[in-house]
Write a protein that holds these residues in place. Sequence first.
Motif, PDB file in Angstrom:
ATOM      1  N   ARG A 157       0.866  -1.186   0.000  1.00  0.00           N
ATOM      2  CA  ARG A 157       0.000   0.000   0.000  1.00  0.00           C
ATOM      3  C   ARG A 157       0.905   1.240   0.000  1.00  0.00           C
ATOM      4  NH1 ARG A 157      -4.957   0.127   3.977  1.00  0.00           N
ATOM      5  NH2 ARG A 157      -5.663   1.621   2.410  1.00  0.00           N
ATOM      6  N   ASP A 194      -2.327   9.119   7.950  1.00  0.00           N
ATOM      7  CA  ASP A 194      -1.520   8.112   7.264  1.00  0.00           C
ATOM      8  C   ASP A 194      -0.161   8.661   6.855  1.00  0.00           C
ATOM      9  OD1 ASP A 194      -4.499   7.225   6.792  1.00  0.00           O
ATOM     10  OD2 ASP A 194      -3.199   5.474   6.625  1.00  0.00           O
ATOM     11  N   ASN A 233      -5.191  11.416   5.208  1.00  0.00           N
ATOM     12  CA  ASN A 233      -5.949  10.447   6.019  1.00  0.00           C
ATOM     13  C   ASN A 233      -7.082   9.909   5.141  1.00  0.00           C
ATOM     14  OD1 ASN A 233      -6.363   9.075   8.560  1.00  0.00           O
ATOM     15  ND2 ASN A 233      -8.220  10.298   8.794  1.00  0.00           N
ATOM     16  N   LYS A 234      -7.842   9.009   5.693  1.00  0.00           N
ATOM     17  CA  LYS A 234      -8.921   8.337   4.958  1.00  0.00           C
ATOM     18  C   LYS A 234      -9.779   9.339   4.186  1.00  0.00           C
ATOM     19  CE  LYS A 234      -9.511   4.942   4.488  1.00  0.00           C
ATOM     20  NZ  LYS A 234      -9.004   4.311   3.239  1.00  0.00           N
TER      21      LYS A 234
HETATM   22  O1  MRU Z   1      -7.467   2.356   4.441  1.00  0.00           O
HETATM   23  P1  MRU Z   1      -7.231   2.271   5.922  1.00  0.00           P
HETATM   24  O2  MRU Z   1      -8.377   1.661   6.669  1.00  0.00           O
HETATM   25  O3  MRU Z   1      -5.901   1.610   6.233  1.00  0.00           O
HETATM   26  O4  MRU Z   1      -7.120   3.785   6.399  1.00  0.00           O
HETATM   27  C1  MRU Z   1      -6.867   4.045   7.746  1.00  0.00           C
HETATM   28  C2  MRU Z   1      -6.876   5.481   8.092  1.00  0.00           C
HETATM   29  O5  MRU Z   1      -7.012   6.330   7.252  1.00  0.00           O
HETATM   30  C3  MRU Z   1      -6.636   5.826   9.520  1.00  0.00           C
HETATM   31  O6  MRU Z   1      -7.322   6.987   9.852  1.00  0.00           O
HETATM   32  C4  MRU Z   1      -5.132   6.066   9.707  1.00  0.00           C
HETATM   33  O7  MRU Z   1      -4.380   4.991   9.226  1.00  0.00           O
HETATM   34  C5  MRU Z   1      -4.781   6.325  11.110  1.00  0.00           C
HETATM   35  S1  MRU Z   1      -4.772   4.815  12.030  1.00  0.00           S
HETATM   36  C6  MRU Z   1      -4.273   5.060  13.582  1.00  0.00           C
END
Ligand code: MRU
Length: 372
Positions: free
Chosen positions: A101, A252, A262-263
């Motif tokens: 990823r 992230d 972030n997401k």
């Molecule tokens: O695609 P994901 O579920 O891995 O995305 C996760 C996020 O965006 C979280 O907010 C981020 O990794 C912070 S986790 C402590």
Amino acid sequence: MNEPTPQASHRHPPPATLLWAGDHTGFLRLLDQTRLPVDLVEIECRDAATVWHAIRRLAVRGAPAIAIAAAYGVVLGVRESADEDLSARVESACDYFAASRPTAVNLFWALRRIREKTQRWLAEKELDLTGLLERLLAEARQIHDEDRQLCRAIGRHGVPLLQGVAGVLTHCNTGGLATAEYGTALSVLFTAQDQGLDLHVYVDETRPLLQGARLTAWELQQRGIRATLICDSMAAQVMREGRVQAAIVGADRIAANGDTANKIGTYSVALLCRAHGIPFYVAAPSTTFDLSIASGDEIPIEQRAPSEVTSLYGQRIAPEGIDVYNPAFDVTPADLIAGIVTEHGVIQPVNADTIRWHFPATPSSATAITSG
Ligand code: MRU
């Protein structure tokens, strides 16, 4: 308003998010997050490919948890490799996981740490495969354990931001499922609960993969924290009605100027907070900072399969052949962020200078990181 009292379900503590079973001949056990909250199913990873695919399909997800899974995955990759050269085994296992990823920088931080340690070990001492595997496993365990401590420290530093706050909104999942334990943004909420603060958490469902609805709602319920699930599109109305006085999310990858990936949907939350005069906070460990990039423009954004948007649980919800855009992350500009909580304290205001001061000796996590 008459709100139902949440039922804490502590009868069966759920399995650990990640657990290495045994010594260097052992295996990685992951809680399959794609099956939550309906089924508690574990995946036994006895080869690197099983870990890689678990990361890719989000069976294990969340920036710190991806890094920990990959660190254990390297042990499996090195163990199964046919290469004579030990250094080459580590390099190719790291290259393999670097392609899983692209956005969460914690992954690249962990892989760099493993590569550097390996070089040092091999330069210091003649190691056989068993000796190397033992060290790689110890390193993975240490990365795992350190993250536990980072999460706890983030929680402690974040709680003062929530004094006087009754309702708080969060997006995606940032709890024990996304980290070694306790989480980042959710660690702040869990620690607030531990300290007796009575918070009501509004949980964005987080389309398309519903990490909020499936994972955050579940984690909050497990702890008996009052939680209300909303569709992402309801956040503006929730703010307008005065139900939340703060928003807190994870990250992230955070660039040197504080721009934060972030997401997908996080940027919208930040904009809504600005429009309603509500502080928008980010909580993340130093391992999520990428000081090698000046701004969020340089953050690689993962693009995921159209089927995540056109289908829900295998059920088609959009017409066959429709064009789809599915970026998994967005970037919130630093000027929308009221503060970033790290294991060292709170960065406030958020800009390149305050971030530099916050990490006087550049964190080992935050330098010269290669993206996927
Ligand atoms: O695609 P994901 O579920 O891995 O995305 C996760 C996020 O965006 C979280 O907010 C981020 O990794 C912070 S986790 C402590």
